[in-house]
Write a protein that holds these residues in place. Structure first.
Motif, PDB file in Angstrom:
ATOM      1  N   THR A 134     -63.334 -89.195 -28.200  1.00 43.69           N
ATOM      2  CA  THR A 134     -61.888 -89.218 -28.459  1.00 43.69           C
ATOM      3  C   THR A 134     -61.090 -88.648 -27.291  1.00 43.69           C
ATOM      4  OG1 THR A 134     -61.766 -87.017 -29.459  1.00 43.69           O
ATOM      5  CG2 THR A 134     -62.321 -88.864 -30.938  1.00 43.69           C
ATOM      6  N   VAL A 135     -59.835 -89.045 -27.213  1.00 47.78           N
ATOM      7  CA  VAL A 135     -58.923 -88.520 -26.194  1.00 47.78           C
ATOM      8  C   VAL A 135     -58.728 -87.017 -26.395  1.00 47.78           C
ATOM      9  CG1 VAL A 135     -56.537 -88.609 -25.352  1.00 47.78           C
ATOM     10  CG2 VAL A 135     -57.735 -90.724 -25.894  1.00 47.78           C
ATOM     11  N   GLU A 136     -58.697 -86.592 -27.650  1.00 44.39           N
ATOM     12  CA  GLU A 136     -58.521 -85.165 -27.943  1.00 44.39           C
ATOM     13  C   GLU A 136     -59.664 -84.340 -27.344  1.00 44.39           C
ATOM     14  OE1 GLU A 136     -58.247 -87.580 -30.348  1.00 44.39           O
ATOM     15  OE2 GLU A 136     -56.058 -87.473 -30.591  1.00 44.39           O
ATOM     16  N   GLN A 137     -60.905 -84.835 -27.525  1.00 45.95           N
ATOM     17  CA  GLN A 137     -62.065 -84.136 -26.956  1.00 45.95           C
ATOM     18  C   GLN A 137     -62.006 -84.143 -25.430  1.00 45.95           C
ATOM     19  OE1 GLN A 137     -65.043 -86.511 -28.927  1.00 45.95           O
ATOM     20  NE2 GLN A 137     -65.621 -84.826 -30.285  1.00 45.95           N
ATOM     21  N   GLU A 138     -61.608 -85.269 -24.870  1.00 41.62           N
ATOM     22  CA  GLU A 138     -61.494 -85.387 -23.413  1.00 41.62           C
ATOM     23  C   GLU A 138     -60.483 -84.377 -22.879  1.00 41.62           C
ATOM     24  OE1 GLU A 138     -59.206 -88.407 -20.508  1.00 41.62           O
ATOM     25  OE2 GLU A 138     -60.528 -89.379 -21.961  1.00 41.62           O
ATOM     26  N   ASN A 139     -59.307 -84.326 -23.507  1.00 36.84           N
ATOM     27  CA  ASN A 139     -58.248 -83.415 -23.053  1.00 36.84           C
ATOM     28  C   ASN A 139     -58.661 -81.955 -23.226  1.00 36.84           C
ATOM     29  OD1 ASN A 139     -56.753 -85.655 -22.379  1.00 36.84           O
ATOM     30  ND2 ASN A 139     -55.367 -85.495 -24.121  1.00 36.84           N
ATOM     31  N   PHE A 140     -59.425 -81.670 -24.288  1.00 37.12           N
ATOM     32  CA  PHE A 140     -59.935 -80.322 -24.514  1.00 37.12           C
ATOM     33  C   PHE A 140     -60.913 -79.924 -23.405  1.00 37.12           C
ATOM     34  CE2 PHE A 140     -63.267 -77.526 -26.197  1.00 37.12           C
ATOM     35  CZ  PHE A 140     -62.506 -76.438 -26.591  1.00 37.12           C
ATOM     36  N   LEU A 141     -61.866 -80.796 -23.101  1.00 41.37           N
ATOM     37  CA  LEU A 141     -62.848 -80.506 -22.043  1.00 41.37           C
ATOM     38  C   LEU A 141     -62.170 -80.326 -20.687  1.00 41.37           C
ATOM     39  CD1 LEU A 141     -65.829 -82.889 -22.869  1.00 41.37           C
ATOM     40  CD2 LEU A 141     -65.814 -80.384 -22.941  1.00 41.37           C
ATOM     41  N   ARG A 142     -61.218 -81.195 -20.389  1.00 41.22           N
ATOM     42  CA  ARG A 142     -60.495 -81.115 -19.118  1.00 41.22           C
ATOM     43  C   ARG A 142     -59.762 -79.771 -19.013  1.00 41.22           C
ATOM     44  NH1 ARG A 142     -57.860 -85.311 -19.760  1.00 41.22           N
ATOM     45  NH2 ARG A 142     -59.342 -86.686 -18.710  1.00 41.22           N
ATOM     46  N   ALA A 143     -59.141 -79.365 -20.112  1.00 40.93           N
ATOM     47  CA  ALA A 143     -58.425 -78.079 -20.117  1.00 40.93           C
ATOM     48  C   ALA A 143     -59.396 -76.932 -19.864  1.00 40.93           C
ATOM     49  CB  ALA A 143     -57.694 -77.891 -21.450  1.00 40.93           C
ATOM     50  N   ARG A 144     -60.566 -76.951 -20.522  1.00 37.41           N
ATOM     51  CA  ARG A 144     -61.545 -75.873 -20.347  1.00 37.41           C
ATOM     52  C   ARG A 144     -62.017 -75.804 -18.893  1.00 37.41           C
ATOM     53  NH1 ARG A 144     -59.084 -74.373 -23.461  1.00 37.41           N
ATOM     54  NH2 ARG A 144     -59.343 -72.643 -22.078  1.00 37.41           N
ATOM     55  N   ILE A 145     -62.265 -76.954 -18.280  1.00 35.17           N
ATOM     56  CA  ILE A 145     -62.703 -76.984 -16.885  1.00 35.17           C
ATOM     57  C   ILE A 145     -61.617 -76.400 -15.980  1.00 35.17           C
ATOM     58  CG2 ILE A 145     -63.253 -78.499 -14.928  1.00 35.17           C
ATOM     59  CD1 ILE A 145     -64.585 -80.405 -17.056  1.00 35.17           C
ATOM     60  N   LEU A 146     -60.385 -76.871 -16.145  1.00 35.06           N
ATOM     61  CA  LEU A 146     -59.296 -76.395 -15.283  1.00 35.06           C
ATOM     62  C   LEU A 146     -59.027 -74.903 -15.484  1.00 35.06           C
ATOM     63  CD1 LEU A 146     -56.843 -79.428 -15.393  1.00 35.06           C
ATOM     64  CD2 LEU A 146     -58.221 -78.641 -13.464  1.00 35.06           C
ATOM     65  N   VAL A 147     -59.081 -74.443 -16.726  1.00 34.06           N
ATOM     66  CA  VAL A 147     -58.855 -73.017 -16.988  1.00 34.06           C
ATOM     67  C   VAL A 147     -59.940 -72.176 -16.321  1.00 34.06           C
ATOM     68  CG1 VAL A 147     -58.911 -71.260 -18.817  1.00 34.06           C
ATOM     69  CG2 VAL A 147     -57.456 -73.280 -19.067  1.00 34.06           C
ATOM     70  N   ARG A 148     -61.196 -72.609 -16.407  1.00 32.07           N
ATOM     71  CA  ARG A 148     -62.276 -71.846 -15.761  1.00 32.07           C
ATOM     72  C   ARG A 148     -62.093 -71.817 -14.242  1.00 32.07           C
ATOM     73  NH1 ARG A 148     -63.673 -68.035 -17.650  1.00 32.07           N
ATOM     74  NH2 ARG A 148     -65.271 -67.904 -16.086  1.00 32.07           N
ATOM     75  N   VAL A 149     -61.702 -72.946 -13.658  1.00 30.53           N
ATOM     76  CA  VAL A 149     -61.465 -72.995 -12.210  1.00 30.53           C
ATOM     77  C   VAL A 149     -60.321 -72.049 -11.845  1.00 30.53           C
ATOM     78  CG1 VAL A 149     -60.618 -74.464 -10.333  1.00 30.53           C
ATOM     79  CG2 VAL A 149     -62.434 -75.289 -11.847  1.00 30.53           C
ATOM     80  N   LEU A 150     -59.248 -72.078 -12.599  1.00 32.47           N
ATOM     81  CA  LEU A 150     -58.100 -71.204 -12.305  1.00 32.47           C
ATOM     82  C   LEU A 150     -58.475 -69.725 -12.447  1.00 32.47           C
ATOM     83  CD1 LEU A 150     -55.270 -73.263 -14.008  1.00 32.47           C
ATOM     84  CD2 LEU A 150     -55.498 -72.804 -11.555  1.00 32.47           C
ATOM     85  N   LYS A 151     -59.265 -69.407 -13.452  1.00 32.87           N
ATOM     86  CA  LYS A 151     -59.701 -68.007 -13.613  1.00 32.87           C
ATOM     87  C   LYS A 151     -60.561 -67.573 -12.435  1.00 32.87           C
ATOM     88  CE  LYS A 151     -59.293 -67.534 -18.599  1.00 32.87           C
ATOM     89  NZ  LYS A 151     -59.973 -67.352 -19.895  1.00 32.87           N
ATOM     90  N   ARG A 152     -61.410 -68.468 -11.951  1.00 33.91           N
ATOM     91  CA  ARG A 152     -62.241 -68.169 -10.785  1.00 33.91           C
ATOM     92  C   ARG A 152     -61.358 -67.969  -9.548  1.00 33.91           C
ATOM     93  NH1 ARG A 152     -66.928 -66.049  -9.747  1.00 33.91           N
ATOM     94  NH2 ARG A 152     -67.660 -67.149 -11.562  1.00 33.91           N
TER      95      ARG A 152
END
Length: 157
Positions: A134-152
Protein backbone atom coordinates in the motif's frame (compact mmCIF):
# COMPACT_ATOMS: atom_id res chain seq x y z
CA UNK A 1 3.44 28.94 -25.30
CA UNK A 2 4.88 27.58 -22.05
CA UNK A 3 2.94 30.11 -19.97
CA UNK A 4 -0.36 28.52 -21.02
CA UNK A 5 0.61 25.12 -19.64
CA UNK A 6 1.62 26.55 -16.25
CA UNK A 7 -0.95 27.30 -13.61
CA UNK A 8 -1.13 30.40 -11.46
CA UNK A 9 0.32 28.59 -8.43
CA UNK A 10 3.44 27.68 -10.43
CA UNK A 11 3.84 31.29 -11.59
CA UNK A 12 3.48 32.70 -8.05
CA UNK A 13 5.90 30.08 -6.69
CA UNK A 14 8.47 30.93 -9.36
CA UNK A 15 8.10 34.67 -8.66
CA UNK A 16 8.72 34.19 -4.92
CA UNK A 17 11.61 31.76 -5.48
CA UNK A 18 13.24 34.24 -7.89
CA UNK A 19 13.20 36.81 -5.08
CA UNK A 20 14.55 34.26 -2.60
CA UNK A 21 17.46 33.47 -4.92
CA UNK A 22 18.77 36.97 -4.26
CA UNK A 23 17.90 37.30 -0.57
CA UNK A 24 17.47 34.83 2.30
CA UNK A 25 14.02 36.10 3.24
CA UNK A 26 11.14 38.04 1.79
CA UNK A 27 8.22 39.80 3.43
CA UNK A 28 5.08 40.04 1.38
CA UNK A 29 1.59 41.32 1.82
CA UNK A 30 -0.84 38.67 0.68
CA UNK A 31 -3.29 41.20 -0.76
CA UNK A 32 -0.57 42.99 -2.76
CA UNK A 33 0.69 39.76 -4.33
CA UNK A 34 -2.90 38.70 -5.07
CA UNK A 35 -3.50 42.04 -6.80
CA UNK A 36 -0.24 41.76 -8.73
CA UNK A 37 -1.23 38.33 -10.08
CA UNK A 38 -4.92 39.13 -10.38
CA UNK A 39 -5.97 36.25 -8.14
CA UNK A 40 -7.72 35.78 -4.80
CA UNK A 41 -5.66 36.01 -1.59
CA UNK A 42 -6.49 32.39 -0.77
CA UNK A 43 -4.44 31.41 -3.86
CA UNK A 44 -1.42 33.03 -2.20
CA UNK A 45 -2.16 31.09 1.01
CA UNK A 46 -2.34 27.86 -0.97
CA UNK A 47 1.02 28.47 -2.68
CA UNK A 48 2.73 29.35 0.59
CA UNK A 49 1.22 26.42 2.50
CA UNK A 50 2.02 23.79 -0.14
CA UNK A 51 5.31 25.05 -1.58
CA UNK A 52 7.02 27.09 1.11
CA UNK A 53 7.07 24.79 4.14
CA UNK A 54 9.87 23.25 6.16
CA UNK A 55 9.82 20.08 4.07
CA UNK A 56 10.65 22.28 1.08
CA UNK A 57 13.38 24.20 2.95
CA UNK A 58 11.43 27.27 4.10
CA UNK A 59 10.14 28.69 7.35
CA UNK A 60 7.07 30.87 7.08
CA UNK A 61 6.01 33.39 9.71
CA UNK A 62 2.99 35.61 9.45
CA UNK A 63 1.57 38.60 11.26
CA UNK A 64 -2.10 39.25 10.87
CA UNK A 65 -3.88 42.58 10.98
CA UNK A 66 -3.58 45.92 9.19
CA UNK A 67 0.22 45.95 9.02
CA UNK A 68 0.30 42.20 8.56
CA UNK A 69 2.80 40.39 6.41
CA UNK A 70 4.00 36.93 5.51
CA UNK A 71 7.74 36.36 5.91
CA UNK A 72 9.29 33.49 3.95
CA UNK A 73 12.80 32.49 4.95
CA UNK A 74 14.97 30.02 3.02
CA UNK A 75 16.56 27.96 5.76
CA UNK A 76 20.05 26.58 5.77
CA UNK A 77 20.29 23.46 7.93
CA UNK A 78 24.05 23.93 8.27
CA UNK A 79 23.53 27.31 9.94
CA UNK A 80 20.43 26.11 11.84
CA UNK A 81 21.01 22.49 12.90
CA UNK A 82 18.09 22.74 15.37
CA UNK A 83 15.81 22.86 12.34
CA UNK A 84 16.69 19.20 11.72
CA UNK A 85 14.49 18.36 14.73
CA UNK A 86 11.70 20.49 13.26
CA UNK A 87 12.12 18.70 9.95
CA UNK A 88 11.94 15.31 11.68
CA UNK A 89 8.71 16.40 13.35
CA UNK A 90 7.35 17.72 10.04
CA UNK A 91 8.00 14.35 8.39
CA UNK A 92 6.12 12.57 11.14
CA UNK A 93 4.96 9.04 10.34
CA UNK A 94 4.60 9.30 6.58
CA UNK A 95 5.94 11.21 3.61
CA UNK A 96 5.24 10.98 -0.10
CA UNK A 97 7.93 10.22 -2.66
CA UNK A 98 7.69 13.79 -3.98
CA UNK A 99 8.03 15.33 -0.51
CA UNK A 100 10.94 13.01 0.25
CA UNK A 101 12.62 14.07 -2.98
CA UNK A 102 12.23 17.72 -1.98
CA UNK A 103 13.82 17.13 1.43
CA UNK A 104 16.75 15.24 -0.11
CA UNK A 105 17.17 17.97 -2.74
CA UNK A 106 17.29 20.63 -0.02
CA UNK A 107 19.88 18.64 1.93
CA UNK A 108 21.96 18.45 -1.26
CA UNK A 109 21.43 22.17 -2.06
CA UNK A 110 22.56 23.04 1.49
CA UNK A 111 25.73 20.93 0.99
CA UNK A 112 24.69 18.54 3.76
CA UNK A 113 24.61 15.60 1.33
CA UNK A 114 26.97 15.00 -1.56
CA UNK A 115 25.47 14.24 -4.97
CA UNK A 116 26.32 10.57 -4.52
CA UNK A 117 24.73 10.44 -1.06
CA UNK A 118 21.61 12.24 -2.29
CA UNK A 119 21.27 9.87 -5.24
CA UNK A 120 21.68 6.83 -2.99
CA UNK A 121 19.05 8.16 -0.61
CA UNK A 122 16.68 8.89 -3.50
CA UNK A 123 17.15 5.33 -4.71
CA UNK A 124 16.61 3.85 -1.24
CA UNK A 125 13.39 5.82 -0.68
CA UNK A 126 11.95 5.38 -4.16
CA UNK A 127 8.65 3.64 -4.82
CA UNK A 128 10.55 1.01 -6.83
CA UNK A 129 12.87 0.17 -3.94
CA UNK A 130 10.22 0.07 -1.21
CA UNK A 131 7.66 -2.04 -3.12
CA UNK A 132 5.09 -2.65 -0.41
CA UNK A 133 1.39 -3.44 -0.88
CA UNK A 134 0.00 0.00 0.00
CA UNK A 135 0.93 3.65 -0.45
CA UNK A 136 0.46 4.12 3.29
CA UNK A 137 3.11 1.47 4.04
CA UNK A 138 5.42 2.98 1.43
CA UNK A 139 5.07 6.49 2.89
CA UNK A 140 5.61 5.10 6.40
CA UNK A 141 8.83 3.29 5.40
CA UNK A 142 10.11 6.34 3.52
CA UNK A 143 9.48 8.52 6.58
CA UNK A 144 11.33 6.08 8.87
CA UNK A 145 14.34 6.02 6.52
CA UNK A 146 14.49 9.81 6.21
CA UNK A 147 14.05 10.33 9.95
CA UNK A 148 16.90 7.91 10.72
CA UNK A 149 19.16 9.67 8.19
CA UNK A 150 18.31 13.08 9.67
CA UNK A 151 18.98 11.85 13.21
CA UNK A 152 22.36 10.51 12.06
CA UNK A 153 23.16 13.84 10.38
CA UNK A 154 22.24 15.69 13.56
CA UNK A 155 24.66 13.54 15.57
CA UNK A 156 27.46 14.32 13.13
CA UNK A 157 26.98 18.09 13.45
Amino acid sequence: MEMQSRNMSDIIEEYLKDILNDVKQVEIKRSEIARQFNCVPSQINYVIKTRFNLKNGYVVRSKRGGGGYIRIVKVDLVENPDLIDDLINAIGMDISENQGYQIIKNLFDDDILSQKEANLLLAATSRDALQVPTVEQENFLRARILVRVLKRLRLEE
